[in-house]
Design a protein around this motif. Structure first.
Motif, PDB file in Angstrom:
ATOM      1  N   ALA A 202       3.654  22.874 -59.301  1.00  0.00           N
ATOM      2  CA  ALA A 202       4.118  24.125 -59.892  1.00  0.00           C
ATOM      3  C   ALA A 202       5.622  24.054 -60.147  1.00  0.00           C
ATOM      4  CB  ALA A 202       3.781  25.293 -58.955  1.00  0.00           C
ATOM      5  N   TYR A 203       6.118  25.036 -60.879  1.00  0.00           N
ATOM      6  CA  TYR A 203       7.537  25.046 -61.239  1.00  0.00           C
ATOM      7  C   TYR A 203       8.445  25.036 -60.013  1.00  0.00           C
ATOM      8  CZ  TYR A 203       7.293  25.755 -66.329  1.00  0.00           C
ATOM      9  OH  TYR A 203       7.127  25.590 -67.685  1.00  0.00           O
ATOM     10  N   HIS A 204       8.023  25.655 -58.926  1.00  0.00           N
ATOM     11  CA  HIS A 204       8.902  25.698 -57.749  1.00  0.00           C
ATOM     12  C   HIS A 204       9.230  24.298 -57.259  1.00  0.00           C
ATOM     13  CE1 HIS A 204       6.154  24.536 -54.442  1.00  0.00           C
ATOM     14  NE2 HIS A 204       5.197  25.198 -55.087  1.00  0.00           N
ATOM     15  N   SER A 205       8.332  23.350 -57.505  1.00  0.00           N
ATOM     16  CA  SER A 205       8.556  21.960 -57.117  1.00  0.00           C
ATOM     17  C   SER A 205       9.259  21.181 -58.222  1.00  0.00           C
ATOM     18  CB  SER A 205       7.226  21.290 -56.776  1.00  0.00           C
ATOM     19  OG  SER A 205       7.399  19.930 -56.460  1.00  0.00           O
ATOM     20  N   ALA A 206       8.751  21.289 -59.439  1.00  0.00           N
ATOM     21  CA  ALA A 206       9.282  20.513 -60.563  1.00  0.00           C
ATOM     22  C   ALA A 206      10.741  20.828 -60.839  1.00  0.00           C
ATOM     23  CB  ALA A 206       8.442  20.777 -61.810  1.00  0.00           C
ATOM     24  N   PHE A 207      11.160  22.062 -60.573  1.00  0.00           N
ATOM     25  CA  PHE A 207      12.519  22.470 -60.891  1.00  0.00           C
ATOM     26  C   PHE A 207      13.401  22.678 -59.665  1.00  0.00           C
ATOM     27  CE2 PHE A 207      10.263  23.757 -64.842  1.00  0.00           C
ATOM     28  CZ  PHE A 207      10.941  22.888 -65.694  1.00  0.00           C
ATOM     29  N   GLY A 208      12.978  22.153 -58.522  1.00  0.00           N
ATOM     30  CA  GLY A 208      13.835  22.140 -57.346  1.00  0.00           C
ATOM     31  C   GLY A 208      14.212  23.498 -56.802  1.00  0.00           C
ATOM     32  N   CYS A 209      13.285  24.452 -56.864  1.00  0.00           N
ATOM     33  CA  CYS A 209      13.577  25.800 -56.385  1.00  0.00           C
ATOM     34  C   CYS A 209      13.739  25.814 -54.863  1.00  0.00           C
ATOM     35  CB  CYS A 209      12.454  26.758 -56.782  1.00  0.00           C
ATOM     36  SG  CYS A 209      12.113  26.796 -58.554  1.00  0.00           S
ATOM     37  N   ALA A 217      11.588  28.419 -64.413  1.00  0.00           N
ATOM     38  CA  ALA A 217      12.462  27.250 -64.480  1.00  0.00           C
ATOM     39  C   ALA A 217      13.889  27.600 -64.107  1.00  0.00           C
ATOM     40  CB  ALA A 217      12.413  26.646 -65.882  1.00  0.00           C
ATOM     41  N   SER A 218      14.279  28.844 -64.261  1.00  0.00           N
ATOM     42  CA  SER A 218      15.650  29.270 -63.958  1.00  0.00           C
ATOM     43  C   SER A 218      15.811  29.759 -62.525  1.00  0.00           C
ATOM     44  CB  SER A 218      16.071  30.374 -64.931  1.00  0.00           C
ATOM     45  OG  SER A 218      15.196  31.500 -64.820  1.00  0.00           O
ATOM     46  N   CYS A 219      14.909  29.392 -61.647  1.00  0.00           N
ATOM     47  CA  CYS A 219      14.963  29.818 -60.241  1.00  0.00           C
ATOM     48  C   CYS A 219      16.241  29.340 -59.557  1.00  0.00           C
ATOM     49  CB  CYS A 219      13.764  29.250 -59.494  1.00  0.00           C
ATOM     50  SG  CYS A 219      13.768  27.435 -59.424  1.00  0.00           S
ATOM     51  N   ALA A 220      16.544  29.929 -58.402  1.00  0.00           N
ATOM     52  CA  ALA A 220      17.642  29.435 -57.568  1.00  0.00           C
ATOM     53  C   ALA A 220      17.275  28.046 -57.069  1.00  0.00           C
ATOM     54  CB  ALA A 220      17.875  30.386 -56.397  1.00  0.00           C
ATOM     55  N   LYS A 221      18.182  27.094 -57.262  1.00  0.00           N
ATOM     56  CA  LYS A 221      17.885  25.696 -56.969  1.00  0.00           C
ATOM     57  C   LYS A 221      18.732  25.161 -55.822  1.00  0.00           C
ATOM     58  CE  LYS A 221      16.595  24.618 -61.730  1.00  0.00           C
ATOM     59  NZ  LYS A 221      16.297  26.028 -61.996  1.00  0.00           N
ATOM     60  N   ASN A 226      19.616  20.570 -61.470  1.00  0.00           N
ATOM     61  CA  ASN A 226      19.880  21.265 -62.725  1.00  0.00           C
ATOM     62  C   ASN A 226      18.722  21.080 -63.702  1.00  0.00           C
ATOM     63  OD1 ASN A 226      23.052  21.511 -62.262  1.00  0.00           O
ATOM     64  ND2 ASN A 226      22.512  19.379 -61.904  1.00  0.00           N
ATOM     65  N   LEU A 227      18.570  22.045 -64.603  1.00  0.00           N
ATOM     66  CA  LEU A 227      17.674  21.842 -65.742  1.00  0.00           C
ATOM     67  C   LEU A 227      18.319  20.813 -66.661  1.00  0.00           C
ATOM     68  CD1 LEU A 227      16.717  25.525 -66.644  1.00  0.00           C
ATOM     69  CD2 LEU A 227      15.418  23.912 -65.265  1.00  0.00           C
ATOM     70  N   ASP A 228      17.493  19.967 -67.278  1.00  0.00           N
ATOM     71  CA  ASP A 228      18.024  18.971 -68.199  1.00  0.00           C
ATOM     72  C   ASP A 228      18.374  19.661 -69.525  1.00  0.00           C
ATOM     73  OD1 ASP A 228      18.402  16.882 -70.094  1.00  0.00           O
ATOM     74  OD2 ASP A 228      17.353  15.526 -68.736  1.00  0.00           O
ATOM     75  N   PRO A 229      19.668  19.661 -69.909  1.00  0.00           N
ATOM     76  CA  PRO A 229      20.064  20.395 -71.115  1.00  0.00           C
ATOM     77  C   PRO A 229      19.916  19.595 -72.400  1.00  0.00           C
ATOM     78  CG  PRO A 229      22.011  19.502 -70.067  1.00  0.00           C
ATOM     79  CD  PRO A 229      20.821  19.069 -69.208  1.00  0.00           C
ATOM     80  N   VAL A 230      19.655  18.288 -72.307  1.00  0.00           N
ATOM     81  CA  VAL A 230      19.700  17.452 -73.505  1.00  0.00           C
ATOM     82  C   VAL A 230      18.432  16.646 -73.726  1.00  0.00           C
ATOM     83  CG1 VAL A 230      22.210  17.248 -73.436  1.00  0.00           C
ATOM     84  CG2 VAL A 230      20.816  15.556 -72.236  1.00  0.00           C
TER      85      VAL A 230
END
Length: 255
Positions: A202-209, A217-221, A226-230
């Protein structure tokens, strides 16, 4: 920031004459860390021009995180310290491996520029919490064994989050998959995975929450994540329509 890190290394390498070197004594390396149940990355390794690639293999079945990580750390020390500079591409369980090395042996990766995380299992998967559930879904994709005293012990959300300090001294850039309802296998895993997910994490894992559960995806990390911006294939770091296995190829596409 990610782009500037790469450009800075390319400039310095040209100034000191490292362009084109491909030996482990002095070089620039993209190190790939595979996922659960795999014996290696299996092809498709990519790198910026002038960089070498390394398929760093480890026991991703019967070994615990700590047991497998001893060999991973030794390998990373070879390519990410001394006169070497590296980037690590970590897929699925590979994110737990590099995360633990950063937490317990940061000297081994003193020259790590950043981690490219894709389908990261650093926060664990709810599917690993029940061996029977895990075996049912993994059997459908060719993996039919559960390893409750091996790799799966730290693939549960509680096990993964308690395994080490997830605050990172080096930057991570993360992309995560969001599978569609038309993929019936992964649609079924929605019964166990909270919120958006790639069918396995789930997103909580994939995005380092910092917390498990239903997250965006914009959770507190955790620090450094960081989200990949590029990463061009994934708009806003979210790879719509990509399941967990498709995410493996996304890391190599993000340079």
């Amino acid at each position: 920031m990610k782009t500037w890190l790469l450009l800075g290394v390319l400039f310095l390498a040209t100034m000191v004459g490292l362009e084109g070197r491909a030996d482990a004594a002095t070089g620039r390396w993209v190190v790939y860390l595979h996922g659960r149940g795999e014996g290696g990355w299996g092809g498709g390794l990519a790198a910026p021009e002038g960089w070498g690639t390394v398929d760093l293999r480890y026991n991703a079945t019967t070994a615990t995180l700590a047991q497998a990580n001893a060999g991973v750390t030794d390998g990373l020390r070879r390519f990410c310290s001394g006169d070497n500079v590296c980037i690590v591409v970590a897929y699925s369980n590979g994110s737990l491996q590099i995360g633990r090395t950063l937490a317990v042996a940061p000297d081994a990766v003193e020259n790590l520029l950043y981690v490219q995380g894709t389908g990261a299992a650093m926060g664990g998967s709810e599917l690993a919490s029940d061996c029977k559930i895990a075996e049912f879904f993994t059997k459908l994709v060719g993996q039919s064994i559960c390893y409750p005293t091996g790799v799966d012990a730290t693939l549960t959300p509680s096990g993964a989050r308690a395994a080490y300090d997830h605050n990172s001294p080096r930057p991570w850039y993360l992309v995560g998959g969001r599978t569609g309802a038309l993929n019936w296998i992964w649609y079924a895993t929605s019964l166990f995975l909270p919120g958006s997910h790639d069918g396995v994490v789930a997103y909580h894992s994939a995005f380092g929450c910092t917390q498990a559960g239903r997250k965006s995806a914009s959770c507190a990390k955790f620090q450094g994540l960081n989200l990949d911006p590029v990463c061009a294939p994934c708009r806003g770091a979210e790879c719509g329509g990509d399941d967990h296995f498709a995410m493996k190829g996304r890391g190599a596409a993000c340079f």
